[in-house]
Design a protein around this motif. Structure first.
Motif, mmCIF file in Angstrom:
data_model
loop_
_atom_site.group_PDB
_atom_site.id
_atom_site.type_symbol
_atom_site.label_atom_id
_atom_site.label_comp_id
_atom_site.label_asym_id
_atom_site.label_seq_id
_atom_site.Cartn_x
_atom_site.Cartn_y
_atom_site.Cartn_z
ATOM 1 N N GLY A 1 77.874 -14.819 -34.170
ATOM 2 C CA GLY A 1 78.334 -14.098 -32.989
ATOM 3 C C GLY A 1 78.865 -12.711 -33.265
ATOM 4 O O GLY A 1 79.272 -12.378 -34.382
ATOM 5 N N ASP A 2 78.851 -11.896 -32.212
ATOM 6 C CA ASP A 2 79.467 -10.573 -32.238
ATOM 7 C C ASP A 2 80.958 -10.694 -31.955
ATOM 8 O O ASP A 2 81.757 -9.882 -32.407
ATOM 9 C CB ASP A 2 78.835 -9.678 -31.157
ATOM 10 C CG ASP A 2 77.324 -9.606 -31.303
ATOM 11 O OD1 ASP A 2 76.872 -9.077 -32.329
ATOM 12 O OD2 ASP A 2 76.613 -10.100 -30.407
ATOM 13 N N ILE A 3 81.299 -11.703 -31.177
ATOM 14 C CA ILE A 3 82.688 -12.019 -30.848
ATOM 15 C C ILE A 3 83.020 -13.325 -31.558
ATOM 16 O O ILE A 3 82.275 -14.296 -31.462
ATOM 17 C CB ILE A 3 82.876 -12.190 -29.325
ATOM 18 C CG1 ILE A 3 82.536 -10.899 -28.592
ATOM 19 C CG2 ILE A 3 84.287 -12.658 -29.001
ATOM 20 C CD1 ILE A 3 82.466 -11.050 -27.086
ATOM 21 N N CYS B 1 80.007 -20.649 -25.339
ATOM 22 C CA CYS B 1 79.731 -19.811 -26.503
ATOM 23 C C CYS B 1 78.367 -20.170 -27.087
ATOM 24 O O CYS B 1 77.784 -21.183 -26.734
ATOM 25 C CB CYS B 1 80.837 -19.948 -27.547
ATOM 26 S SG CYS B 1 81.243 -21.627 -27.964
ATOM 27 N N ASP B 2 77.903 -19.324 -27.967
ATOM 28 C CA ASP B 2 76.585 -19.515 -28.558
ATOM 29 C C ASP B 2 76.632 -20.390 -29.807
ATOM 30 O O ASP B 2 75.626 -20.970 -30.195
ATOM 31 C CB ASP B 2 75.985 -18.148 -28.919
ATOM 32 C CG ASP B 2 75.870 -17.269 -27.694
ATOM 33 O OD1 ASP B 2 74.975 -17.524 -26.871
ATOM 34 O OD2 ASP B 2 76.688 -16.338 -27.540
ATOM 35 N N MET C 1 75.786 -10.093 -25.945
ATOM 36 C CA MET C 1 76.671 -10.374 -27.061
ATOM 37 C C MET C 1 76.778 -11.875 -27.273
ATOM 38 O O MET C 1 76.913 -12.625 -26.312
ATOM 39 C CB MET C 1 78.052 -9.811 -26.799
ATOM 40 C CG MET C 1 78.110 -8.314 -26.774
ATOM 41 S SD MET C 1 79.776 -7.832 -26.943
ATOM 42 C CE MET C 1 79.949 -7.011 -28.385
ATOM 43 N N LYS C 2 76.748 -12.270 -28.530
ATOM 44 C CA LYS C 2 76.901 -13.688 -28.872
ATOM 45 C C LYS C 2 78.348 -13.979 -29.227
ATOM 46 O O LYS C 2 79.046 -13.127 -29.773
ATOM 47 C CB LYS C 2 76.008 -14.046 -30.066
ATOM 48 C CG LYS C 2 74.539 -14.104 -29.757
ATOM 49 C CD LYS C 2 73.791 -14.632 -30.950
ATOM 50 C CE LYS C 2 72.327 -14.847 -30.599
ATOM 51 N NZ LYS C 2 71.599 -15.463 -31.712
ATOM 52 N N VAL C 3 78.762 -15.216 -28.921
ATOM 53 C CA VAL C 3 80.132 -15.647 -29.171
ATOM 54 C C VAL C 3 80.136 -16.840 -30.112
ATOM 55 O O VAL C 3 79.405 -17.808 -29.901
ATOM 56 C CB VAL C 3 80.840 -16.041 -27.854
ATOM 57 C CG1 VAL C 3 82.245 -16.544 -28.127
ATOM 58 C CG2 VAL C 3 80.862 -14.877 -26.887
ATOM 59 N N THR C 4 80.958 -16.749 -31.158
ATOM 60 C CA THR C 4 81.158 -17.856 -32.086
ATOM 61 C C THR C 4 82.595 -18.348 -31.953
ATOM 62 O O THR C 4 83.536 -17.554 -31.976
ATOM 63 C CB THR C 4 80.898 -17.430 -33.541
ATOM 64 O OG1 THR C 4 79.526 -17.059 -33.678
ATOM 65 C CG2 THR C 4 81.209 -18.552 -34.518
#
Length: 96
Positions: free
Chosen positions: A74-76, A28-29, A1-4
């Protein structure tokens, strides 16, 4: 999962200088600086430190967040403000 991480700013130069060094880029990404039209050097600080900056078109935090969604990878998604009310060290546990 990617995080923004979306950092919402409006004339937060002082807060940016104090808070952003505490946010580790590997937490985070993607980091988006969402700016409401700062005139105090906030945008320049973000540019000098290599952050992606989006300057919102409509006034208001909610409008800015809606506009920034176009750039989110991101997904999150975590909304954060560098005004001293948000604690950077809580970001990793929040992601978990």
């Amino acid at each position: 999962m990617k995080v923004t991480l979306i950092i919402a700013t409006l004339n937060e130069y002082g807060g940016m200088k104090m808070i952003m060094p505490r946010i580790k880029r590997d937490w985070c990404d993607q980091i988006i600086i969402l700016d409401g039209g700062s005139t105090d050097g906030t945008i320049e600080y973000a540019q000098q430190n290599g952050y992606f900056i989006y300057i919102q078109k409509k006034k208001g935090l909610l409008n800015g967040l809606k506009e920034a969604l176009e750039f989110v990878e991101g997904d999150i998604v975590i909304a954060f403000q560098p005004d001293g009310n948000c604690i950077p060290e809580y970001i990793p546990p929040l992601i978990e």
